[in-house]
Design a protein around this motif. Structure first.
Motif, PDB file in Angstrom:
ATOM      1  N   PRO A  15       0.826  -1.223   0.000  1.00  0.00           N
ATOM      2  CA  PRO A  15       0.000   0.000   0.000  1.00  0.00           C
ATOM      3  C   PRO A  15       0.853   1.262   0.000  1.00  0.00           C
ATOM      4  CG  PRO A  15      -0.786  -1.591   1.628  1.00  0.00           C
ATOM      5  CD  PRO A  15       0.542  -2.102   1.156  1.00  0.00           C
ATOM      6  N   GLN A  16       2.078   1.146   0.468  1.00  0.00           N
ATOM      7  CA  GLN A  16       2.937   2.319   0.528  1.00  0.00           C
ATOM      8  C   GLN A  16       3.781   2.490  -0.738  1.00  0.00           C
ATOM      9  OE1 GLN A  16       2.587   4.335   3.125  1.00  0.00           O
ATOM     10  NE2 GLN A  16       1.056   2.887   3.920  1.00  0.00           N
ATOM     11  N   ALA A  17       3.594   1.593  -1.691  1.00  0.00           N
ATOM     12  CA  ALA A  17       4.425   1.662  -2.907  1.00  0.00           C
ATOM     13  C   ALA A  17       4.102   2.928  -3.691  1.00  0.00           C
ATOM     14  CB  ALA A  17       4.180   0.434  -3.773  1.00  0.00           C
ATOM     15  N   PRO A  18       5.128   3.585  -4.209  1.00  0.00           N
ATOM     16  CA  PRO A  18       4.897   4.822  -4.971  1.00  0.00           C
ATOM     17  C   PRO A  18       4.261   4.527  -6.338  1.00  0.00           C
ATOM     18  CG  PRO A  18       7.208   4.223  -5.072  1.00  0.00           C
ATOM     19  CD  PRO A  18       6.558   3.254  -4.122  1.00  0.00           C
ATOM     20  N   THR A  19       3.597   5.537  -6.877  1.00  0.00           N
ATOM     21  CA  THR A  19       3.030   5.426  -8.233  1.00  0.00           C
ATOM     22  C   THR A  19       3.893   6.215  -9.210  1.00  0.00           C
ATOM     23  OG1 THR A  19       1.611   7.341  -7.875  1.00  0.00           O
ATOM     24  CG2 THR A  19       0.670   5.176  -7.352  1.00  0.00           C
TER      25      THR A  19
END
Length: 418
Positions: A151-155
């Motif tokens: 969920p914390q992965a960057p886009t």
């Protein structure tokens, strides 16, 4: 195809080949001029996904950028991309249906090439750049998460960098004059080859003695070579050899009728030098011609046969001693009737009385009835055949006409270029 026969036909009809090739090239030029010009505007875009971090993430980003370029390549020629571009340009003649087949997109790895071909160069460039703008807008609105489980992965978003912006081309992409001319030349060469093939297949001229002996049983009594040029003269040794051949076939006084088969060397061109050759040996010789000369209005054979002139009036002295000349005289449409008249044999006998050798030259049987009519009056007949001019049919028709007329055909004279 026989190369020798092809060379003969090409030498005789080369200007037809030139005309065919020129006509083909002119046709190619006209087709190019008549075809509406199309201009191709090209743009090139680099796809990238800026994913910093591990090497694995960077490799995954590069793979996703390549996939995005491939997907967009299929999407470009569709209404999804083209409809907004058409609406922005505002040309009522430019529709998605018109533009779809004229738009090509090709992806290679992370590079996308877009080519738009339209009659208007500026419009083609505008469409190409509009397509890139649409692709950039869609890419910006489509963020990517490399690790959906985190969920914390960057886009990230795709970056589309224009490597080659579309500009209005100054040279049309089609039609291409040089290509059309090459195609026209190939068509012209094919047409010329067919034309030459037809000519070769229909060429039944007699070119050599072997062929001459195949088409007739008549013996070749002599060969006369003529010097080069339209007014070439016969080679003297050939005339002397022909005279000797004729002497071996007739002892004492003799009458020889010379006529030609078809186009080519006339009987007079052989008969004149032959008569002079007989006279040069001390033989009293008479050269009698039925071939009218428009420049000579003096009385001649027809005037004598019509009772309008005496023998002394129609006989003219020649530069060669022992040789007398009698021209055709006044010719009319009914002149040949004079030769067929019952009094003609006795009149000709009186005219030639006391002459050792009489040489009569007459036009070919296809030109007049002189030869066939005179052949009935006695003497022996020789047919002049010209290499490369006389055809099988010409010779066959001439011999048939003479035979039917009761002529004593002694043989043929082979006329060539020396």
């Amino acid at each position: 195809m026989n190369l020798v026969a092809l060379g003969r036909v090409l030498r005789r009809s080369w200007w037809w080949v030139v005309l065919i090739l020129l006509a083909a090239l002119v046709g190619g030029w006209l087709a190019t001029a008549a075809t509406p010009k199309q201009y191709a505007a090209e743009t090139r875009v680099l796809y990238a996904l800026d994913a910093s971090g591990s090497i694995q993430s960077q490799l995954q980003a590069a793979s996703l950028a390549s996939q995005r370029a491939a997907v967009d390549a299929q999407l470009v020629p569709t209404a999804t991309i083209l409809a907004p571009v058409v609406a922005e340009i505002g040309d009522p003649d430019l529709t998605v249906e018109v533009l779809t087949p004229l738009t090509v997109a090709t992806a290679q790895a992370t590079v996308l090439d877009v080519v738009v071909t339209l009659p208007d160069a500026d419009e083609a460039a505008a469409v190409a750049n509009g397509i890139v703008s649409q692709l950039q807008t869609r890419a910006a609105a489509d963020p990517i998460v490399l690790d959906p489980a985190n969920p914390q992965a960057p886009t990230y978003t795709y970056t589309l960098t224009t490597l080659l912006p579309a500009v209005a081309p100054t040279t049309p992409a089609s039609p291409v004059l040089i290509i059309n001319l090459l195609i026209a030349l190939a068509i012209g060469i094919l047409a010329a080859a067919v034309f030459l093939g037809v000519l070769v297949s229909r060429d039944n001229r007699v070119y050599d003695l072997k062929r001459l002996r195949e088409v007739t049983d008549a013996p070749v009594v002599g060969t006369v070579g003529f010097t080069r040029g339209r007014k070439g003269v016969p080679v003297q040794r050939d005339i002397a050899a022909l005279r000797a051949a004729l002497l071996s076939r007739a002892s004492g006084a003799a009458t020889w009728l010379l006529t030609s088969a078809g186009k080519g060397t006339s009987a007079a061109r052989v008969g004149g030098p032959l008569a002079a050759s007989f006279a040069a040996t001390g033989e009293d010789t008479l050269l009698l011609s039925t071939e009218a000369d428009g420049k000579d209005a003096s009385p001649g054979l027809t005037d004598y046969l019509a009772g309008a002139a005496e023998p002394a009036e129609i006989k003219a002295a020649a530069p060669v001693e022992n040789l007398a000349l009698v021209g055709a005289g006044t010719r009319t449409d009914a002149s040949h009737d004079l030769f067929a008249h019952t009094s003609a044999p006795s009149l000709l006998g009186s005219l030639t009385n006391g002459t050792g050798t009489v040489i009569i030259t007459a036009p070919g049987t296809a030109e007049s009835a002189d030869a066939t009519t005179l052949a009935r009056l006695g003497g022996r007949t020789l047919v002049v055949v010209t290499a490369g001019k006389t055809t099988d049919d010409d010779l066959a028709r001439t011999l048939e006409a003479l035979t039917e007329a009761g002529a004593d055909v002694a043989g043929v004279i082979w006329a060539t270029r020396a």
